[in-house]
Design an enzyme around this catalytic site. Structure first.
Site, PDB file in Angstrom:
ATOM      1  N   ASP B 124       0.839  -1.191   0.000  1.00 34.62           N
ATOM      2  CA  ASP B 124       0.000   0.000   0.000  1.00 34.62           C
ATOM      3  C   ASP B 124       0.875   1.243   0.000  1.00 34.62           C
ATOM      4  OD1 ASP B 124      -2.480   1.257  -0.035  1.00 34.62           O
ATOM      5  OD2 ASP B 124      -2.511   1.486   2.136  1.00 34.62           O
ATOM      6  N   HIS B 131      -3.974  14.004   0.073  1.00 32.61           N
ATOM      7  CA  HIS B 131      -4.158  13.154   1.256  1.00 32.61           C
ATOM      8  C   HIS B 131      -3.003  13.327   2.238  1.00 32.61           C
ATOM      9  CE1 HIS B 131      -5.026   9.664   3.760  1.00 32.61           C
ATOM     10  NE2 HIS B 131      -3.834   9.169   3.478  1.00 32.61           N
ATOM     11  N   GLU B 197     -10.432   3.929   3.231  1.00 33.77           N
ATOM     12  CA  GLU B 197      -9.534   4.664   2.339  1.00 33.77           C
ATOM     13  C   GLU B 197      -9.897   4.293   0.908  1.00 33.77           C
ATOM     14  OE1 GLU B 197      -5.409   4.115   3.477  1.00 33.77           O
ATOM     15  OE2 GLU B 197      -5.646   5.567   5.099  1.00 33.77           O
ATOM     16  N   GLU B 199      -9.090   3.875  -2.726  1.00 32.50           N
ATOM     17  CA  GLU B 199      -7.847   3.702  -3.491  1.00 32.50           C
ATOM     18  C   GLU B 199      -8.141   2.977  -4.802  1.00 32.50           C
ATOM     19  OE1 GLU B 199      -4.469   2.200  -1.381  1.00 32.50           O
ATOM     20  OE2 GLU B 199      -5.182   2.922   0.567  1.00 32.50           O
ATOM     21  N   ASP B 229      -9.098   0.346   1.677  1.00 32.57           N
ATOM     22  CA  ASP B 229      -8.127  -0.069   2.686  1.00 32.57           C
ATOM     23  C   ASP B 229      -8.663   0.310   4.071  1.00 32.57           C
ATOM     24  OD1 ASP B 229      -5.674  -0.932   3.746  1.00 32.57           O
ATOM     25  OD2 ASP B 229      -4.879   1.119   3.702  1.00 32.57           O
ATOM     26  N   ARG B 233      -8.002   3.854  12.895  1.00 32.15           N
ATOM     27  CA  ARG B 233      -7.112   5.002  13.175  1.00 32.15           C
ATOM     28  C   ARG B 233      -6.580   4.990  14.597  1.00 32.15           C
ATOM     29  NH1 ARG B 233      -5.864   6.087   8.131  1.00 32.15           N
ATOM     30  NH2 ARG B 233      -7.706   6.574   6.884  1.00 32.15           N
ATOM     31  N   GLN B 236      -3.921   2.368  14.809  1.00 34.97           N
ATOM     32  CA  GLN B 236      -2.777   2.883  14.048  1.00 34.97           C
ATOM     33  C   GLN B 236      -1.982   3.925  14.850  1.00 34.97           C
ATOM     34  OE1 GLN B 236      -3.995   4.353  10.209  1.00 34.97           O
ATOM     35  NE2 GLN B 236      -1.933   4.849   9.523  1.00 34.97           N
ATOM     36  N   LYS B 249      -4.354  -2.118   9.807  1.00 34.60           N
ATOM     37  CA  LYS B 249      -4.675  -2.244   8.379  1.00 34.60           C
ATOM     38  C   LYS B 249      -4.926  -3.693   7.988  1.00 34.60           C
ATOM     39  CE  LYS B 249      -3.410   2.044   6.972  1.00 34.60           C
ATOM     40  NZ  LYS B 249      -4.094   2.863   5.945  1.00 34.60           N
ATOM     41  N   THR B 253      -9.126  -5.648   3.493  1.00 31.74           N
ATOM     42  CA  THR B 253      -8.993  -4.705   2.385  1.00 31.74           C
ATOM     43  C   THR B 253      -9.927  -5.232   1.305  1.00 31.74           C
ATOM     44  OG1 THR B 253      -6.703  -4.181   2.942  1.00 31.74           O
ATOM     45  CG2 THR B 253      -7.405  -3.766   0.669  1.00 31.74           C
ATOM     46  N   GLU B 359     -10.147  12.430   6.961  1.00 30.54           N
ATOM     47  CA  GLU B 359     -10.040  13.749   6.341  1.00 30.54           C
ATOM     48  C   GLU B 359     -11.406  14.436   6.243  1.00 30.54           C
ATOM     49  OE1 GLU B 359      -7.801  11.440   3.215  1.00 30.54           O
ATOM     50  OE2 GLU B 359      -7.206  13.473   2.703  1.00 30.54           O
TER      51      GLU B 359
END
Lengths: 416, 416
Positions: B124, B131, B197, B199, B229, B233, B236, B249, B253, B359
Site C-alpha cells: 500500500d 491526502h 480509504e 484507493e 483499505d 485510526r 494505528q 490495516k 482490504t 479527512e
C-alpha cells in the site's frame, strides 16, 4: 532434559552433529537433476521421506510428495506428532527397518537444499529489548530509547515474502535512495551501510481466521529456522518515516534450510524475562514459551577466515513467537500455513551479544576486528553465516548453517 | 478518445453500463454450486471464458480454466492483447459467433463473484499529495505536513495479502490496543475510529527479479481494481511508531470483483502533476501514466439510504502505479504475478474530494451529514461502496461496485 536417542545412522550419534535423532528437522532436497523432495536430516545424511511415502512406509497421502512442507503442515498437530514418532521408531538404534530404509538415505554432501516451505507471508518483529534499547539509544539517547508502545506490543511490520531465500543463495548489494543528514537532496546509489540481523523465524503451521490466544498461537507454530534479515541502514534511514521499512528490507532475507520443529525444541523451553509493565491479558505469558538456543554470527571475508563476531541466545527475547502471533491476529488478521514470523534482531546485554553490525560497530563509529581487517558494515564478498543450537545431555538440536554471500551492487546503472 | 464499440449483447450498449465492449474486465464467478470460473463482464452479463476455452473457441491452454486470472496473466503481454482482440471480435455487433456464444452467457444477477486473482503480496502506498497534506496538517500542522522524503519517494509499506477480500464480503469491527493521548496505559477493545480509504489497486501481471524502469513497470501492470483499505485510526496511532501500520490495516482490504485492464483504460491516460522538486532519473515520468477516472464513496447506514460522501479522481495522484512499481523493485525486490499495489488514499483539493473519513470529518471534529444522521467514522451496520469509471464518447469504462458492510466487533472477549 531428555537424553540422546541413539540411531542406527552412526553420524547422528556424534555429540557435535546438529541433527541427532532427537532433532528430525524437515527440509527439501534434490540430487542431480531430480525434482526437489521432502527429506529429514539425520546426522550427516538425509532420509528421503517422499520415497518412504511412495514405498508405503509412511501414510500421509500426497502431503509428503509435494516438494514443500506446506501441505504436511496443513494436516495439523496430530499428524505432526505422528510423523515424528514414526520416524523416531524407524531410525532408532536396533530398529528392524534399518535395511529397508538404508536405500532411501542420501548424503547431505551429495544434495542441494531448497526452500523448505513456501512462505505465505513474511512478518518481522522488533522484540529483543537489548536490540531496541541499543538502536533507540543511538538515535534518541538512552532515556528515550524504547518507544512508548514497546513494553505493551510486540511491534511488527509486514516484510516481503518474495525476497526470502534459502541459505547459500548469494545476494547483491542493493541500490536505493540515500540522503545523509548534511545532504541537500537524496541520490540513488548502492547502499553504503548494508547490514545483517540475526533472528529466529517461526513457521506458522496452521491457518486461522480470527484472534488467537497466546496458548493457541503456541500450538499453531510448527517450527523454527534461523533468519538473517539483511538491512540497508542508509536506505532505511531515509525511507522509514512515516510508514516503516520498505526497500531497505526487501533485497533478501536468508533462512536456514531445515525447519526445526517446536516438538524437538520442547525440552529447551524457558520463561520470559520479568515484566516491569504487566502485559494486557490477551498477550500475557502462558508458560515458558522462549527457548534456550545459543546463536552465533560468523563473518568470512572473500578468501579469508571466518570470525565469530557475535554470540547471543534466543532466551534474551522479550516477546515469544506465540505472543507475536497472538498479537498478529488480534485485529482478526487471517493467518495461513507457511506464514513466517521473524523474531526481530536478537541482542543480548553485552557488546559481544549484539545481533547486527549497526549495534556491534555502534552506528559505524567503532569498527570491529575480523580476520585481516575491520568492519563497520558488510563489504562486498563477505559471507555471513548464522548458526544456532540448543544443548541437551550428550547431544544438541541444531539448525544447520544460514549463510549468504554479498556480491557487488549491479553495475549497469550509474548512480543518479 | 475512441467511440463505443457496439456489441450484440444489448445491455453492453447502454450509455450507463460499466461494462461496454470497450471494457472487457476479467473476473471469477460461479453459479449454483459449480466451481468458480474465469469470466468477462459484458453489459449486465458474464461471458464464460472457461467454457469458451473448453469448447475450443479460445486457445490459451489451461490458463483460463484455473478459476483465477493469475495463470493467464503469467502468459504475458502478447496473450493479454490477443485475448482482448479475440473477445472484441467475438462480441462485436454483427459477429457470426453470436449464436454459438449465447449458450455461454450468464446473467450477473444469477452469479456469485469471487476474488478475480490470488493476491501474491499486497503493498500500500501514500501517494496522493492532497491526502498526505491533509493527514500531515492534522498531526504536524500545514508547514510540516509533507514528510521530507515525500516529494522524492512514492512512500509505501507492505500490507497483508491474506486480508484482501472481494466486494460483498462483510467484515467485523476490529479489536486492538488503544491508548488516547491522556490515557495512562493502553487498553484492548474494539476500535472507536474505524475508517475507510478510497484507493485504486494495480494488479502486477508479470514477475520480475530485479529493478524495473518506469516504462517496464508500466508494461507489467495488467489492470486495476477499486480498493478500500479499511483502517483503524486509533489502533494505528498507538502502534505505528517506529515501524509503520500493522494491525490497524490487517482486518480487511476490499477490492472490486473485476480487473479493468490497462488496455481498456489506455484512452484515458493523463499526465502527472508538475514536479516542484525533480524526481531522480529512475523514477522520472515517462509519458502520461495516470488515468482520468472519476471516483465516488457511498455510505449506507443499516436500513437507510446511500449518501455520496466524497467524489474525487485518480488523476489527482502525485505518483503513478508505474512509478510505485519501479520504486518497489529498486532494491532488487522480486515481484510476482498477482502482486497488488494500493495507490494510497486518493484525495482531491477540496473538502468534498477527500478519500477517507479521517479527512472528511477532520480527525472526527467536523462530522459529515449522511441520510438520517452524521458520521465521524464508520458505525456498525454501515455499508461503504466505492464506484469509479472513465468517461468515453457515449460509453464508460467502469469498475462495478466495491462494497463492504461493517458488523459489530466480536463480543466473546471482554475489553481488557
Amino acid at each position: 532434559m531428555t537424553d540422546l536417542v541413539r540411531s542406527w545412522v552412526e553420524s547422528a550419534n556424534a555429540p557435535d552433529t546438529d541433527f541427532p535423532l532427537n532433532n528430525l528437522p524437515y527440509g527439501v532436497f534434490s540430487t542431480g537433476s531430480n525434482r526437489p523432495r521432502c527429506g529429514v536430516a539425520i546426522g550427516s545424511e538425509i532420509l528421503d521421506v517422499a520415497a518412504l511415502e511412495e514405498a508405503g512406509v509412511l501414510d500421509f497421502g500426497e502431503a509428503l510428495r509435494a516438494g514443500t512442507w506446506n501441505d504436511f503442515m496443513n494436516l495439523g498437530q496430530s499428524s505432526w506428532a505422528r510423523l515424528r514418532s514414526t520416524l523416531t521408531a524407524l531410525l532408532r538404534e536396533g530398529a528392524e527397518s534399518e535395511a529397508r530404509l538404508r536405500t532411501h538415505i542420501v548424503a547431505q554432501a551429495d544434495a542441494t537444499l531448497h526452500m523448505p516451505f513456501r512462505v505465505a507471508e513474511y512478518t518481522d518483529f522488533y522484540a529483543s529489548r537489548h536490540h531496541a534499547f541499543n538502536v533507540g539509544s543511538m538515535f534518541r539517547g538512552p532515556e528515550n530509547a524504547l518507544p512508548p508502545n514497546w513494553l505493551h506490543i510486540p511491534i511488527g511490520y509486514n516484510g516481503r515474502a518474495s525476497s526470502v531465500v534459502v541459505s547459500g543463495t548469494p545476494l547483491r548489494r542493493p541500490w536505493g535512495q540515500l540522503k545523509g543528514p548534511d545532504d541537500a537532496a537524496p541520490r540513488f546509489g548502492p547502499s553504503q551501510r548494508f547490514d545483517i540481523e540475526l533472528e529466529l523465524g517461526a513457521v506458522v503451521g496452521q491457518a486461522s481466521a480470527g484472534p488467537l490466544s497466546v496458548a493457541q498461537a503456541f500450538d499453531n507454530i510448527f517450527g523454527f529456522v534461523l533468519l538473517n534479515d539483511w538491512s540497508a541502514r542508509d536506505i532505511q534511514a531515509w525511507e522509514y518515516q512515516p510508514l516503516g521499512p520498505f526497500q531497505s528490507k526487501a533485497t533478501a532475507t536468508t533462512i536456514s534450510p531445515w525447519i526445526v520443529t517446536a516438538d524437538a525444541l520442547d525440552p529447551f523451553r524457558v520463561d520470559p524475562p520479568p515484566r516491569e509493565v504487566p502485559l494486557l491479558p490477551h498477550l500475557m505469558d502462558d508458560g515458558p514459551m522462549l527457548y534456550d538456543i545459543s546463536l552465533e554470527i560468523g563473518l568470512t571475508p572473500d578468501g579469508g577466515q571466518e570470525t565469530a563476531i557475535s554470540r547471543t541466545n534466543y532466551r534474551e527475547m522479550y516477546y515469544s513467537a506465540a505472543q507475536q502471533l497472538a498479537h498478529h491476529t488480534s485485529c482478526g488478521c487471517p493467518m495461513r500455513v507457511g506464514d513466517l514470523l521473524g523474531s526481530g534482531t536478537i541482542s543480548g546485554p553485552d557488546r559481544g551479544n549484539r545481533g547486527s553490525l549497526l549495534e556491534l560497530s555502534w552506528g559505524g563509529k567503532e569498527p570491529i576486528d575480523i580476520d585481516g581487517g575491520t568492519r563497520r558494515f558488510v563489504e562486498d564478498g563477505d559471507t555471513i553465516t548464522l548458526r544456532g543450537h540448543a544443548t541437551g545431555k550428550g547431544y544438541r538440536i541444531g539448525f544447520g548453517a544460514c549463510s549468504g554471500k554479498v556480491l557487488p551492487a549491479e553495475a549497469r546503472r550509474k548512480p543518479d
